[in-house]
Design a protein around this motif. Structure first.
Motif, PDB file in Angstrom:
ATOM      1  N   HIS A 111       0.835  -1.196   0.000  1.00  0.00           N
ATOM      2  CA  HIS A 111       0.000   0.000   0.000  1.00  0.00           C
ATOM      3  C   HIS A 111       0.872   1.249   0.000  1.00  0.00           C
ATOM      4  CE1 HIS A 111       0.783  -0.644   4.325  1.00  0.00           C
ATOM      5  NE2 HIS A 111       0.655   0.674   4.453  1.00  0.00           N
TER       6      HIS A 111
ATOM      7  N   TRP B 126      -9.723  -1.549   5.005  1.00  0.00           N
ATOM      8  CA  TRP B 126      -9.212  -2.906   4.754  1.00  0.00           C
ATOM      9  C   TRP B 126      -8.542  -3.517   5.968  1.00  0.00           C
ATOM     10  CZ3 TRP B 126      -3.795  -3.531   4.598  1.00  0.00           C
ATOM     11  CH2 TRP B 126      -3.030  -2.384   4.355  1.00  0.00           C
TER      12      TRP B 126
ATOM     13  N   TYR C  51      -9.623   1.583   1.150  1.00  0.00           N
ATOM     14  CA  TYR C  51      -9.563   1.296  -0.282  1.00  0.00           C
ATOM     15  C   TYR C  51      -9.977   2.541  -1.043  1.00  0.00           C
ATOM     16  CZ  TYR C  51      -9.556  -3.761   0.681  1.00  0.00           C
ATOM     17  OH  TYR C  51      -9.250  -5.026   1.104  1.00  0.00           O
TER      18      TYR C  51
ATOM     19  N   GLY D  98     -10.148  -0.128  -5.592  1.00  0.00           N
ATOM     20  CA  GLY D  98      -9.708  -1.255  -4.784  1.00  0.00           C
ATOM     21  C   GLY D  98      -8.251  -1.215  -4.373  1.00  0.00           C
TER      22      GLY D  98
ATOM     23  N   LYS E 291      -5.119  -0.288  -2.037  1.00  0.00           N
ATOM     24  CA  LYS E 291      -4.971  -0.100  -0.595  1.00  0.00           C
ATOM     25  C   LYS E 291      -4.179   1.177  -0.321  1.00  0.00           C
ATOM     26  CE  LYS E 291      -5.195  -4.975   0.626  1.00  0.00           C
ATOM     27  NZ  LYS E 291      -4.450  -6.130   1.154  1.00  0.00           N
TER      28      LYS E 291
END
Length: 134
Positions: free
Chosen positions: A63, A88, A101, A105, A107
């Motif tokens: 991420h 998440w 998110y 989608g 991260k």
């Protein structure tokens, strides 16, 4: 309100192999290495490696963490939550973080501490199996 990238986390299958690659091949500056993670700097950017031995897409911890000023953090988080974001994970590290998110989608994380604050915290709390390079 975002004023920069706090850190980038990359999921790896094997921390020892990844540490060697990022240190010797990419020549990033090592900060610390433990049994499951490692920190480097690439110029001014903090790179965190996180071992995921059973690495699969669903176990991917990779991420980007955006930094916000400490004094604006709570207001910014409230603004984000008003937009019905999906988290998440809950925060499990020092300091305040929101893991969310984006609408595709990806991260993301919102945080406000610095690498030097993480190092100070780590030296006090990560235990004796951590090798520090600074």
């Amino acid at each position: 309100m975002v004023n920069g990238i706090n850190h980038i986390t990359i999921s790896v299958k094997d921390i020892d192999s990844a540490f060697t690659f990022y240190k010797n091949v990419l020549e990033l500056t090592p900060i610390m290495k433990s049994k499951r993670s490692a920190y480097f700097t690439a110029g001014q950017v903090w790179i965190a490696l996180d071992e995921r031995p059973n690495y699969e897409k669903s176990d991917n911890y990779a991420h980007i963490c955006f930094n916000v000023p400490k004094e604006k953090y709570l207001h910014f988080i409230e603004k984000i939550k008003q937009n019905n974001i999906t988290e998440w994970q809950s925060n499990q590290t020092e300091g305040n973080s929101l893991y969310l998110y984006d609408d595709s989608g990806n991260k993301l994380e919102i945080h406000f501490s610095t690498l030097s604050e993480r190092i100070e915290y780590g030296k006090q709390h990560f235990g004796t199996d951590v090798e520090w390079f600074i």
